[in-house]
Design a protein around this motif. Structure first.
Motif, PDB file in Angstrom:
ATOM      1  N   ILE A  83       0.927  -1.163  -0.018  1.00  0.00           N
ATOM      2  CA  ILE A  83      -0.051  -0.133  -0.016  1.00  0.00           C
ATOM      3  C   ILE A  83       0.902   1.421   0.023  1.00  0.00           C
ATOM      4  O   ILE A  83       0.814   2.155  -0.966  1.00  0.00           O
ATOM      5  CB  ILE A  83      -0.984  -0.078   1.193  1.00  0.00           C
ATOM      6  N   PRO A  84       2.065   1.519   0.742  1.00  0.00           N
ATOM      7  CA  PRO A  84       2.852   2.585   0.639  1.00  0.00           C
ATOM      8  C   PRO A  84       3.341   2.684  -0.602  1.00  0.00           C
ATOM      9  O   PRO A  84       3.253   3.980  -1.079  1.00  0.00           O
ATOM     10  CB  PRO A  84       3.813   2.339   1.626  1.00  0.00           C
ATOM     11  N   ASP A  85       3.756   1.696  -1.125  1.00  0.00           N
ATOM     12  CA  ASP A  85       4.228   1.815  -2.767  1.00  0.00           C
ATOM     13  C   ASP A  85       3.085   2.071  -3.672  1.00  0.00           C
ATOM     14  O   ASP A  85       3.540   2.998  -4.737  1.00  0.00           O
ATOM     15  CB  ASP A  85       4.957   0.547  -3.089  1.00  0.00           C
ATOM     16  N   ALA A  86       2.216   1.755  -3.485  1.00  0.00           N
ATOM     17  CA  ALA A  86       0.744   2.182  -4.321  1.00  0.00           C
ATOM     18  C   ALA A  86       0.470   3.495  -3.917  1.00  0.00           C
ATOM     19  O   ALA A  86       0.221   4.175  -5.178  1.00  0.00           O
ATOM     20  CB  ALA A  86      -0.496   0.935  -4.000  1.00  0.00           C
ATOM     21  N   ILE A  87       0.552   3.986  -2.928  1.00  0.00           N
ATOM     22  CA  ILE A  87       0.145   5.512  -2.776  1.00  0.00           C
ATOM     23  C   ILE A  87       1.304   6.298  -3.435  1.00  0.00           C
ATOM     24  O   ILE A  87       0.930   7.178  -3.822  1.00  0.00           O
ATOM     25  CB  ILE A  87       0.069   5.779  -1.001  1.00  0.00           C
ATOM     26  N   ALA A  88       2.683   5.753  -3.325  1.00  0.00           N
ATOM     27  CA  ALA A  88       3.444   6.772  -3.895  1.00  0.00           C
ATOM     28  C   ALA A  88       3.360   6.780  -5.374  1.00  0.00           C
ATOM     29  O   ALA A  88       3.446   7.587  -6.088  1.00  0.00           O
ATOM     30  CB  ALA A  88       4.935   6.129  -3.577  1.00  0.00           C
ATOM     31  N   TRP A  89       2.792   5.492  -5.937  1.00  0.00           N
ATOM     32  CA  TRP A  89       2.619   5.672  -7.460  1.00  0.00           C
ATOM     33  C   TRP A  89       1.391   6.309  -7.590  1.00  0.00           C
ATOM     34  O   TRP A  89       1.523   7.251  -8.604  1.00  0.00           O
ATOM     35  CB  TRP A  89       2.309   4.221  -7.944  1.00  0.00           C
ATOM     36  N   PHE A  90       0.307   6.158  -6.872  1.00  0.00           N
ATOM     37  CA  PHE A  90      -0.826   6.831  -7.164  1.00  0.00           C
ATOM     38  C   PHE A  90      -0.669   8.324  -7.080  1.00  0.00           C
ATOM     39  O   PHE A  90      -1.104   9.401  -7.807  1.00  0.00           O
ATOM     40  CB  PHE A  90      -1.829   6.564  -6.000  1.00  0.00           C
ATOM     41  N   ARG A  91       0.140   8.992  -6.022  1.00  0.00           N
ATOM     42  CA  ARG A  91       0.545  10.436  -5.786  1.00  0.00           C
ATOM     43  C   ARG A  91       1.217  10.702  -7.209  1.00  0.00           C
ATOM     44  O   ARG A  91       0.762  11.926  -7.539  1.00  0.00           O
ATOM     45  CB  ARG A  91       1.398  10.438  -4.622  1.00  0.00           C
TER      46      ARG A  91
END
Lengths: 357, 479
Positions: A83-91
Motif C-alpha cells: 500500500i505505501p508503494d501504491a500510494i507513492a505511485w498513485f500520488r
C-alpha cells in the motif's frame, strides 16, 4: 514511472480493499485503529479519489499523507509495503500535490533535475548506501554482534526525510540534501544494501533511466558507479543472486561448488527493482510461517558476501539479521557498522566493538 | 439528520470521548461501508451508493460505551459495534444510518490469572495481539482461526467464531467464563464470574452469537491453556469421501481428542489446497489430523488414530503434508489465494449437522447447487473442518467466476443461490451457518426458516432495546 506497472497498482488496490487481514501488517493501524488510516482504508480512498469532490480529494490526500509520511512498516522491516508503494505511485500519477493546501510542489516534469552524474557517486571508492530502515532495526543488532569494524567504511543514513522530500516534491531541499550526500559519498567506501522498495525510490531520485534497471542486481551495479561491482571489489550485497552467476562454468559457480554453497531462494535474476508484491507478514509468527525464506535468504547473503570478500554486511530485516548473525559464525572477518552513529570512530560503537580490524 | 442535530450530537460525542476519537468526515466514513461480503464489494465497484454511518467513534473504556449508548437512545440513532470488520454478513457497518462503534481501542489485558489459567481482556483486543501476549507467558487460548489477525475477541464471541483447533478446544464460546456487557439503555451487566453456576440462567450466553443486538461486550474472561509440548499432524488419503467421514467420526466418538480434524473433498484438494501446499496428490478424501499436548500422549493418540484411519481404508501419507498445512494454514486466506481478493462471486455456505445427516447434506448441497446453477458454471468445493462428538461442520465455497454484469441481476442470483443452499441445509437438519454469523445477509432466511426462534429473539430484542438502537437489521429483524 516505468518501474511500477499500472496493473500492479490496480491489483493492489483491488485486493487490499477487501482483505481485512491487510490491516494487521500496518503498525500505525495497530496502534490507532483508524480505518481511514489503514491499508484497507487507503485502498478504498484511492479507489474513490477520482469520483470525489474537491473538498474530499483534499481530505483523501491528507489521509494518504499519513501513510506516506509514516513508513513505520519499513522501520519495522516488513516485507509487504504494497500500500505505501501504491500510494507513492498513485500520488505521482495523480500529481496530488499540485492542489495540496499544504504548500507542496507539483512533481510533474521535474525528475530530470534530480539526475545525479553517476560517475560522481563514490568514484574510485566503495560506496555505502544504507536504507533508513537500518536506523531502528538492524543497526543495533548488527553492531552488537560486531567483533571489529572494517577500516575506512563510512555510512550514509538514508533518512525517511529524504524519501519524503522526494515523494512530496520538495525538489530544492532534496537537491540540497543530495549535494551534501554527494560530498560524503566521495569520501567513503562501502557497499550497497538494497531494499526492494527504497531501491525503487533510489533509482527514481538518481534518475537512472537509460536503460532503467530491471533488477536489484542491475541497480546495485549502477549505484556502484562502475557497472561491474564484482570487478571493482566493492562489496555489494543483494538479496538474490543473479542467475547468470550461478550457471556452470562461472567463477562463482565453481566457488559455490567448492564450498558446498547452495542458493535455495535463488537464482533469481528477475528479482525486480520495483516495489514488490509479497504478501507476507512480519510478526512473531514470521519465523513459523516462513522459516525457510528467512534462513535461506540470510545464508545466501552470507555466502555471497564471502565470495565478494565483503568487509561489511548490513541487513535490514531483524529476522534475517538474527539468522545472519547465527550463520556468519562460519564466515571469517565479517564486520558490522553502527548506522545510528555513522560518525563514531569505527570499532567503538555501542561499546561492544574491539577496534579496527 | 439535519445539520443542527448533527452538530449537537457530535459535540455530545466529543464531550464523552474527546474530539480525536469522533470522526464524521466522508473520507473517514467511506472506508467503513464494505465488509468481505461479495455484494458490498460489488456495489462499491459499480460506484453504487452504499449505506453510511454519520459517525465513527472509538471508546477506550466501558464507561464511555455506556455513555454513548445513552446518547444514542436520546437521539434515536443506531449504534453498530464493530471489531476488526472481517464480517461477510453486513454485520459491522450501518445499514441505514448510525454511529459505528469501533471497539479496537479497547484492547487492554486486564488480568492474567496464571494460577487458574484465565485471562480477562477488554473486548476490542485483536485475537492475534492477545495470543502474542499469552504466548510470551507460555499460554494460548488455542483459538486460532485465520481471521485472528483481523478480528477482536468480542467479535468472535458475537458470531461464535471457530478456530483451526476447535475439534479439541471448542469454539470461542467454549472458552468463555464471564463477560461484562453494556446494555442498550446504557446500563452495564457483569455476568457470573464463573460458569457452571445453578443460580439462574447463564446470562453470558444470551449475548454469545447475538451479533451485538442485545448488548455490547466490553470485558471478557476466557480460559487459556499451556502451550503444548508437541504437535503432530498425520495425514491420510481415502479412496472415498465416505471412508474419510467414517474415520473422522470414529476418532471423534472414540474419546480421542484431535485438535485438528480436517477432511477435504477432491475438488477442494485440487482447487484450494494444491495452490498453497503444492501437489498433494489426487484423493477423493484427504484427512489431516492434529494432536497436541505432552509428547508421550501425542504419540499415543497418533498411533491409535492412525490405526483407526487404516481400518477405515485410509493410507498414511506421513506427517510432512500435515506439518506443511499447519505452517501454511493461514495462507489460504491471503492473496493471491483468498477468494476475497478475487472478482468472483462467492460465499462460504458453512453449515453444521449430526453425523447421521451430514454426508447426505453435503451430497445434496453439492448436487443441487451445481445442477440448478449450471448455466452460471457454479463451482462447489468443500472441506470439513470443525468436528464434534456428535457431528461435523461442512465448509463449502460456491464460486461463480463470471457473475452477471448488471448489479441487481448479480445480487438476485447471489440470494437465489443462498436460498437454495439454506433450504437444502434445513431439509437435512443442518444450520444456516456454523461460525460466520447471520447478520443482515442471512437474516431473512433465519426469519423464514426458523420462525419460532426468530420470534423469541424478536421479543427479547424488543424487551432489551425497544428503540432498536443496537445493530438494527440483523437476523431478519427490523432495519
Amino acid at each position: 514511472m516505468n518501474y511500477y506497472p499500472e496493473e500492479l497498482y490496480h491489483k493492489t488496490v483491488s485486493e487490499w480493499r477487501n482483505m481485512p487481514m491487510s490491516n494487521y501488517i500496518c503498525p500505525a493501524t495497530r496502534a490507532r485503529f483508524f480505518e481511514s488510516e489503514s491499508p484497507r482504508g487507503y485502498a478504498g480512498l484511492m479507489a474513490r479519489f477520482d469520483s470525489a469532490d474537491e473538498r474530499n480529494r483534499a481530505l483523501i490526500e491528507q489521509r494518504l499523507d499519513s501513510c506516506s509520511m509514516c513508513r513505520l512498516c519499513q522501520f519495522k522491516a516488513l516485507d509487504d509495503t504494497s500500500i505505501p508503494d501504491a500510494i507513492a505511485w498513485f500520488r505521482r500519477t495523480r500529481s496530488l500535490n499540485a492542489n495540496s493546501s499544504s504548500g507542496l510542489k507539483n512533481s510533474s516534469g521535474r525528475s530530470d533535475s534530480l539526475s545525479v552524474e553517476k560517475e560522481k557517486i563514490g568514484k574510485g571508492k566503495s560506496l555505502l548506501v544504507a536504507s533508513h530502515l537500518l536506523r531502528d532495526t538492524a543497526a543495533k543488532q548488527v553492531a552488537e554482534g560486531s567483533p571489529a569494524l572494517g577500516t575506512g567504511i563510512g555510512a550514509i543514513l538514508w533518512t525517511p526525510d529524504l524519501i519524503s522530500l522526494y515523494r512530496y516534491g520538495h525538489w530544492t531541499d532534496l537537491a540540497d540534501s543530495l549535494a551534501k550526500i554527494q560530498e560524503v559519498l566521495k569520501q567513503y567506501p562501502g557497499f550497497i544494501v538494497p531494499t526492494s522498495c527504497d531501491l525503487y525510490h533510489f533509482a527514481q531520485i538518481f534518475g537512472f533511466s537509460d536503460p532503467p534497471p530491471k533488477t536489484l542486481w542491475q541497480t546495485a551495479d549502477l549505484c556502484s558507479g562502475s557497472g561491474d561491482s564484482q570487478a571493482t571489489g566493492r562489496a555489494i550485497v543483494v538479496p538474490a543472486i543473479p542467475e547468470a552467476l550461478l550457471k556452470e562454468g562461472t567463477a562463482f559457480s565453481s566457488f559455490c561448488r567448492d564450498r558446498g554453497y547452495e542458493f535455495a531462494n535463488g537464482p533469481n535474476d528477475a528479482y525486480t527493482a520495483e516495489p514488490k508484491y509479497f504478501a507476507s507478514f512480519d510478526d512473531p509468527l514470521y519465523n513459523e510461517r516462513f522459516p525457510e525464506v528467512a534462513e535461506n535468504w540470510a545464508r545466501e547473503i552470507g555466502q555471497f558476501a564471502d565470495y565478494l570478500k565483503a568487509d561489511v554486511v548490513v541487513i535490514e530485516s531483524p529476522t534475517a539479521t538474527e539468522e545472519f548473525r547465527r550463520i556468519t559464525k562460519d564466515f571469517p572477518a565479517k564486520s558490522v557498522l553502527d548506522l545510528l552513529q555513522p560518525d563514531a570512530e569505527p570499532g567503538r560503537q555501542h561499546g561492544k566493538s574491539k577496534g579496527k580490524s | 439528520m439535519n445539520t443542527l442535530l448533527h452538530f449537537q450530537l457530535k459535540k455530545e460525542l466529543e464531550d464523552i470521548l474527546g474530539s480525536e476519537w469522533v470522526r464524521d468526515a466522508d473520507v473517514d466514513i467511506h472506508p467503513l461501508i464494505v465488509d468481505t461480503w461479495w455484494a458490498t464489494r460489488m456495489l462499491e465497484k459499480n460506484n453504487l451508493p452504499l449505506p453510511k454511518s454519520e459517525f465513527v467513534v472509538q471508546p477506550a473504556i466501558a464507561k464511555e460505551v455506556s455513555a454513548l449508548l445513552r446518547i444514542a437512545q436520546l437521539y434515536r440513532i443506531p449504534i453498530i459495534p464493530r471489531g476488526g470488520s472481517a464480517s461477510d454478513t453486513a454485520g459491522s457497518f450501518a445499514l441505514d444510518r448510525g454511529i459505528v462503534l469501533d471497539m479496537r481501542r479497547m484492547n487492554r489485558v486486564i488480568d492474567l490469572d496464571t494460577t487458574s489459567q484465565v485471562v480477562t481482556v477488554q473486548a476490542g483486543i485483536m485475537m492475534s495481539d492477545l495470543e502474542q501476549i499469552l504466548n510470551a507467558q507460555g499460554f494460548t487460548t488455542n483459538h486460532l482461526p485465520a481471521s485472528m489477525y483481523c478480528s477482536t475477541v468480542g467479535g468472535f464471541l458475537s458470531t461464535r467464531g471457530s478456530g483451526v483447533l476447535s475439534s479439541k478446544y471448542g469454539k470461542i464460546e467454549d472458552l468463555l467464563l464471564s463477560a461484562e456487557v453494556a446494555l442498550p439503555d446504557g446500563s452495564v451487566l457483569r455476568t457470573c464470574p464463573v460458569p457452571r453456576s445453578s443460580a439462574g440462567p447463564q446470562l453470558s450466553r444470551l449475548f454469545v452469537g447475538a451479533e451485538g443486538i442485545f448488548g455490547v461486550f466490553t470485558e471478557i474472561t476466557l480460559q487459556m491453556f499451556q502451550l503444548p509440548e508437541k504437535r503432530a499432524f498425520p495425514a491420510f488419503a481415502f479412496k472415498s469421501l465416505d471412508d474419510a467421514f467414517t474415520a473422522g467420526r470414529k476418532i471423534m466418538t472414540s474419546g480421542l481428542k484431535p485438535a485438528v480434524m480436517r477432511v477435504y473433498d477432491e475438488a477442494d484438494s485440487r482447487k484450494m489446497v494444491q495452490p498453497v501446499l503444492g501437489d498433494v496428490g489426487t484423493f477423493e478424501g484427504l484427512l489431516v489430523l492434529g494432536f497436541d499436548g505432552t509428547a508421550e500422549f501425542v504419540d499415543l493418540e497418533v498411533k491409535i488414530a492412525s490405526e483407526m484411519c487404516r481400518s477405515a481404508g485410509g493410507t498414511s501419507i506421513g506427517e510432512e503434508l500435515g506439518s506443511k498445512w499447519w505452517n501454511h494454514r493461514y495462507d489460504f486466506y491471503y492473496p493471491p489465494h483468498t477468494l476475497e481478493s478475487s472478482s468472483y462471486m462467492y460465499a462460504v455456505t458453512d453449515t453444521l449437522a449430526r453425523y447421521r445427516e451430514a454426508p447426505g447434506l453435503y451430497r445434496d448441497l453439492k448436487h443441487t447447487l451445481e445442477t440448478k446453477f449450471a448455466e452460471h458454471e457454479l463451482e462447489f468445493v468443500a472441506h470439513f473442518s470443525h468436528w464434534y462428538e456428535w457431528g461435523m461442520s461442512i465448509y463449502p465455497n460456491f464460486i461463480v467466476r463470471c457473475p452477471p454484469e448488471d448489479p441487481y441481476e448479480g445480487y438476485s442470483l447471489f440470494i437465489e443461490i443462498w436460498r437454495t443452499a439454506v433450504e437444502v441445509m434445513h431439509r437435512h437438519n443442518g444450520t444456516i451457518n456454523e461460525h460466520h454469523g447471520t447478520g443482515f445477509k442471512l437474516g431473512r432466511f433465519y426469519r423464514d426458516l426458523e420462525p419460532e426462534r426468530f420470534e423469541l429473539v424478536r421479543k427479547v430484542k424488543t424487551a432489551l432495546d425497544p428503540k432498536n438502537i443496537l445493530s438494527p437489521g440483523m437476523f431478519g429483524l427490523e432495519v
